[in-house]
Design a protein around this motif. Sequence first.
Motif, PDB file in Angstrom:
ATOM      1  N   ILE A  19       0.848  -1.201   0.000  1.00  8.79           N
ATOM      2  CA  ILE A  19       0.000   0.000   0.000  1.00  8.79           C
ATOM      3  C   ILE A  19       0.879   1.244   0.000  1.00  8.79           C
ATOM      4  CG2 ILE A  19      -1.614   1.346   1.406  1.00  8.79           C
ATOM      5  CD1 ILE A  19      -2.889  -1.391   2.193  1.00  8.79           C
ATOM      6  N   THR A  20       1.941   1.231   0.782  1.00  6.58           N
ATOM      7  CA  THR A  20       2.875   2.354   0.824  1.00  6.58           C
ATOM      8  C   THR A  20       3.550   2.545  -0.536  1.00  6.58           C
ATOM      9  OG1 THR A  20       3.260   2.028   3.180  1.00  6.58           O
ATOM     10  CG2 THR A  20       4.933   3.280   1.975  1.00  6.58           C
ATOM     11  N   LEU A  21       3.965   1.446  -1.170  1.00 11.39           N
ATOM     12  CA  LEU A  21       4.563   1.517  -2.496  1.00 11.39           C
ATOM     13  C   LEU A  21       3.570   2.115  -3.488  1.00 11.39           C
ATOM     14  CD1 LEU A  21       6.755   0.947  -4.606  1.00 11.39           C
ATOM     15  CD2 LEU A  21       5.897  -1.403  -4.727  1.00 11.39           C
ATOM     16  N   GLY A  22       2.335   1.652  -3.446  1.00 10.42           N
ATOM     17  CA  GLY A  22       1.308   2.170  -4.340  1.00 10.42           C
ATOM     18  C   GLY A  22       1.089   3.666  -4.159  1.00 10.42           C
ATOM     19  N   LYS A  23       1.047   4.113  -2.908  1.00  9.30           N
ATOM     20  CA  LYS A  23       0.886   5.549  -2.637  1.00  9.30           C
ATOM     21  C   LYS A  23       2.075   6.333  -3.173  1.00  9.30           C
ATOM     22  CE  LYS A  23      -2.006   5.149   1.480  1.00  9.30           C
ATOM     23  NZ  LYS A  23      -2.074   5.308   2.944  1.00  9.30           N
ATOM     24  N   GLY A  24       3.270   5.773  -3.012  1.00  9.84           N
ATOM     25  CA  GLY A  24       4.468   6.425  -3.523  1.00  9.84           C
ATOM     26  C   GLY A  24       4.446   6.541  -5.043  1.00  9.84           C
ATOM     27  N   LEU A  25       3.977   5.487  -5.718  1.00 11.53           N
ATOM     28  CA  LEU A  25       3.866   5.532  -7.174  1.00 11.53           C
ATOM     29  C   LEU A  25       2.836   6.567  -7.606  1.00 11.53           C
ATOM     30  CD1 LEU A  25       4.037   1.704  -7.959  1.00 11.53           C
ATOM     31  CD2 LEU A  25       5.810   3.420  -8.395  1.00 11.53           C
ATOM     32  N   ASN A  26       1.757   6.667  -6.850  1.00  5.21           N
ATOM     33  CA  ASN A  26       0.724   7.660  -7.146  1.00  5.21           C
ATOM     34  C   ASN A  26       1.288   9.073  -7.047  1.00  5.21           C
ATOM     35  OD1 ASN A  26      -1.377   9.644  -5.838  1.00  5.21           O
ATOM     36  ND2 ASN A  26      -2.557   8.191  -7.075  1.00  5.21           N
ATOM     37  N   ILE A  27       2.003   9.338  -5.986  1.00  5.64           N
ATOM     38  CA  ILE A  27       2.594  10.669  -5.787  1.00  5.64           C
ATOM     39  C   ILE A  27       3.619  10.966  -6.886  1.00  5.64           C
ATOM     40  CG2 ILE A  27       4.091  12.026  -4.262  1.00  5.64           C
ATOM     41  CD1 ILE A  27       2.621  10.572  -1.905  1.00  5.64           C
ATOM     42  N   ALA A  28       4.467   9.976  -7.196  1.00  6.19           N
ATOM     43  CA  ALA A  28       5.491  10.175  -8.223  1.00  6.19           C
ATOM     44  C   ALA A  28       4.841  10.457  -9.581  1.00  6.19           C
ATOM     45  CB  ALA A  28       6.390   8.945  -8.312  1.00  6.19           C
ATOM     46  N   ARG A  29       3.780   9.748  -9.885  1.00  9.80           N
ATOM     47  CA  ARG A  29       3.073   9.974 -11.156  1.00  9.80           C
ATOM     48  C   ARG A  29       2.498  11.384 -11.214  1.00  9.80           C
ATOM     49  NH1 ARG A  29      -2.178  10.076 -12.255  1.00  9.80           N
ATOM     50  NH2 ARG A  29      -2.796   9.025 -10.326  1.00  9.80           N
ATOM     51  N   ARG A  30       1.830  11.803 -10.145  1.00  8.90           N
ATOM     52  CA  ARG A  30       1.224  13.128 -10.131  1.00  8.90           C
ATOM     53  C   ARG A  30       2.271  14.234 -10.158  1.00  8.90           C
ATOM     54  NH1 ARG A  30      -2.103  13.944  -5.530  1.00  8.90           N
ATOM     55  NH2 ARG A  30      -1.045  12.259  -4.479  1.00  8.90           N
ATOM     56  N   ARG A  31       3.415  14.029  -9.524  1.00  7.25           N
ATOM     57  CA  ARG A  31       4.494  15.020  -9.577  1.00  7.25           C
ATOM     58  C   ARG A  31       4.980  15.221 -11.013  1.00  7.25           C
ATOM     59  NH1 ARG A  31       8.194  13.215  -4.422  1.00  7.25           N
ATOM     60  NH2 ARG A  31       7.093  14.463  -2.873  1.00  7.25           N
ATOM     61  N   ARG A  32       4.938  14.143 -11.779  1.00 10.02           N
ATOM     62  CA  ARG A  32       5.388  14.213 -13.163  1.00 10.02           C
ATOM     63  C   ARG A  32       4.267  14.632 -14.110  1.00 10.02           C
ATOM     64  NH1 ARG A  32       8.213  11.220 -10.056  1.00 10.02           N
ATOM     65  NH2 ARG A  32      10.365  10.619 -10.433  1.00 10.02           N
ATOM     66  N   LYS A  33       3.104  14.926 -13.516  1.00 11.22           N
ATOM     67  CA  LYS A  33       1.926  15.381 -14.260  1.00 11.22           C
ATOM     68  C   LYS A  33       1.491  14.368 -15.324  1.00 11.22           C
ATOM     69  CE  LYS A  33       2.809  20.328 -13.473  1.00 11.22           C
ATOM     70  NZ  LYS A  33       3.115  20.155 -12.129  1.00 11.22           N
ATOM     71  N   LEU A  34       1.543  13.087 -14.957  1.00 12.63           N
ATOM     72  CA  LEU A  34       1.093  12.021 -15.844  1.00 12.63           C
ATOM     73  C   LEU A  34      -0.299  11.583 -15.426  1.00 12.63           C
ATOM     74  CD1 LEU A  34       4.339   9.837 -15.928  1.00 12.63           C
ATOM     75  CD2 LEU A  34       3.466  11.293 -17.758  1.00 12.63           C
ATOM     76  N   THR A  35      -1.151  11.330 -16.404  1.00 12.91           N
ATOM     77  CA  THR A  35      -2.487  10.832 -16.088  1.00 12.91           C
ATOM     78  C   THR A  35      -2.415   9.337 -15.801  1.00 12.91           C
ATOM     79  OG1 THR A  35      -3.021  10.268 -18.373  1.00 12.91           O
ATOM     80  CG2 THR A  35      -3.552  12.531 -17.633  1.00 12.91           C
ATOM     81  N   LEU A  36      -3.452   8.829 -15.177  1.00  9.65           N
ATOM     82  CA  LEU A  36      -3.543   7.399 -14.902  1.00  9.65           C
ATOM     83  C   LEU A  36      -3.536   6.627 -16.224  1.00  9.65           C
ATOM     84  CD1 LEU A  36      -3.881   5.757 -12.250  1.00  9.65           C
ATOM     85  CD2 LEU A  36      -6.304   5.661 -12.762  1.00  9.65           C
ATOM     86  N   ALA A  37      -4.247   7.144 -17.219  1.00 10.94           N
ATOM     87  CA  ALA A  37      -4.324   6.479 -18.523  1.00 10.94           C
ATOM     88  C   ALA A  37      -2.954   6.445 -19.211  1.00 10.94           C
ATOM     89  CB  ALA A  37      -5.347   7.176 -19.413  1.00 10.94           C
ATOM     90  N   SER A  38      -2.213   7.557 -19.169  1.00  6.06           N
ATOM     91  CA  SER A  38      -0.904   7.559 -19.836  1.00  6.06           C
ATOM     92  C   SER A  38       0.081   6.657 -19.102  1.00  6.06           C
ATOM     93  CB  SER A  38      -0.347   8.978 -19.972  1.00  6.06           C
ATOM     94  OG  SER A  38      -0.027   9.522 -18.717  1.00  6.06           O
ATOM     95  N   MET A  39      -0.023   6.619 -17.787  1.00  4.72           N
ATOM     96  CA  MET A  39       0.860   5.747 -17.002  1.00  4.72           C
ATOM     97  C   MET A  39       0.555   4.282 -17.305  1.00  4.72           C
ATOM     98  SD  MET A  39       3.361   6.032 -15.009  1.00  4.72           S
ATOM     99  CE  MET A  39       4.282   4.810 -14.118  1.00  4.72           C
ATOM    100  N   ALA A  40      -0.732   3.964 -17.407  1.00  2.53           N
ATOM    101  CA  ALA A  40      -1.123   2.591 -17.734  1.00  2.53           C
ATOM    102  C   ALA A  40      -0.584   2.197 -19.107  1.00  2.53           C
ATOM    103  CB  ALA A  40      -2.643   2.461 -17.698  1.00  2.53           C
ATOM    104  N   GLU A  41      -0.698   3.093 -20.068  1.00  2.00           N
ATOM    105  CA  GLU A  41      -0.204   2.809 -21.411  1.00  2.00           C
ATOM    106  C   GLU A  41       1.303   2.593 -21.406  1.00  2.00           C
ATOM    107  OE1 GLU A  41       0.242   5.084 -25.683  1.00  2.00           O
ATOM    108  OE2 GLU A  41      -1.456   5.639 -24.400  1.00  2.00           O
ATOM    109  N   ARG A  42       2.030   3.452 -20.720  1.00  2.81           N
ATOM    110  CA  ARG A  42       3.496   3.323 -20.668  1.00  2.81           C
ATOM    111  C   ARG A  42       3.931   2.066 -19.925  1.00  2.81           C
ATOM    112  NH1 ARG A  42       5.904   9.388 -19.672  1.00  2.81           N
ATOM    113  NH2 ARG A  42       4.706  10.397 -21.303  1.00  2.81           N
ATOM    114  N   THR A  43       3.141   1.654 -18.963  1.00  2.00           N
ATOM    115  CA  THR A  43       3.463   0.464 -18.177  1.00  2.00           C
ATOM    116  C   THR A  43       3.047  -0.814 -18.909  1.00  2.00           C
ATOM    117  OG1 THR A  43       3.138   1.781 -16.179  1.00  2.00           O
ATOM    118  CG2 THR A  43       3.206  -0.566 -15.872  1.00  2.00           C
ATOM    119  N   GLY A  44       2.130  -0.673 -19.871  1.00  2.00           N
ATOM    120  CA  GLY A  44       1.709  -1.825 -20.655  1.00  2.00           C
ATOM    121  C   GLY A  44       0.563  -2.607 -20.055  1.00  2.00           C
ATOM    122  N   VAL A  45      -0.263  -1.940 -19.245  1.00  2.00           N
ATOM    123  CA  VAL A  45      -1.420  -2.586 -18.625  1.00  2.00           C
ATOM    124  C   VAL A  45      -2.653  -1.716 -18.843  1.00  2.00           C
ATOM    125  CG1 VAL A  45      -0.057  -3.800 -16.876  1.00  2.00           C
ATOM    126  CG2 VAL A  45      -0.952  -1.527 -16.365  1.00  2.00           C
TER     127      VAL A  45
END
Length: 109
Positions: free
Chosen positions: A16-42
Amino acid sequence: MASDDVLPNRLRRSLITLGKGLNIARRRRKLTLASMAERTGVTRQTYGRVEKGDPTVAIGTYLMAMFVLGLDAGALEKAADPQADETGTTLHIAELPSSVRTKRTPQAK
């Protein structure tokens, strides 16, 4: 089996802590959930589960998310290092003989 039953509580909290950290890191980089999913391949839904720390998501997906975000996976590499295995080292030392005798070689006549 429900996803909450897969891991002991301590490990569940770590994910859960890792997931929260990934969420914060994504938002800091101004990436949407959809773009992150696409880049991650899921799918977007799967990536959403990553940011919630879902233990049923493959570890490769978590690692790919870390890679995409430019996060260091050094802790995981350290965990895979045999020298960092303190429990294994302790067990190995416990199995060592308490004393070692040298074998006598027959004397030449």
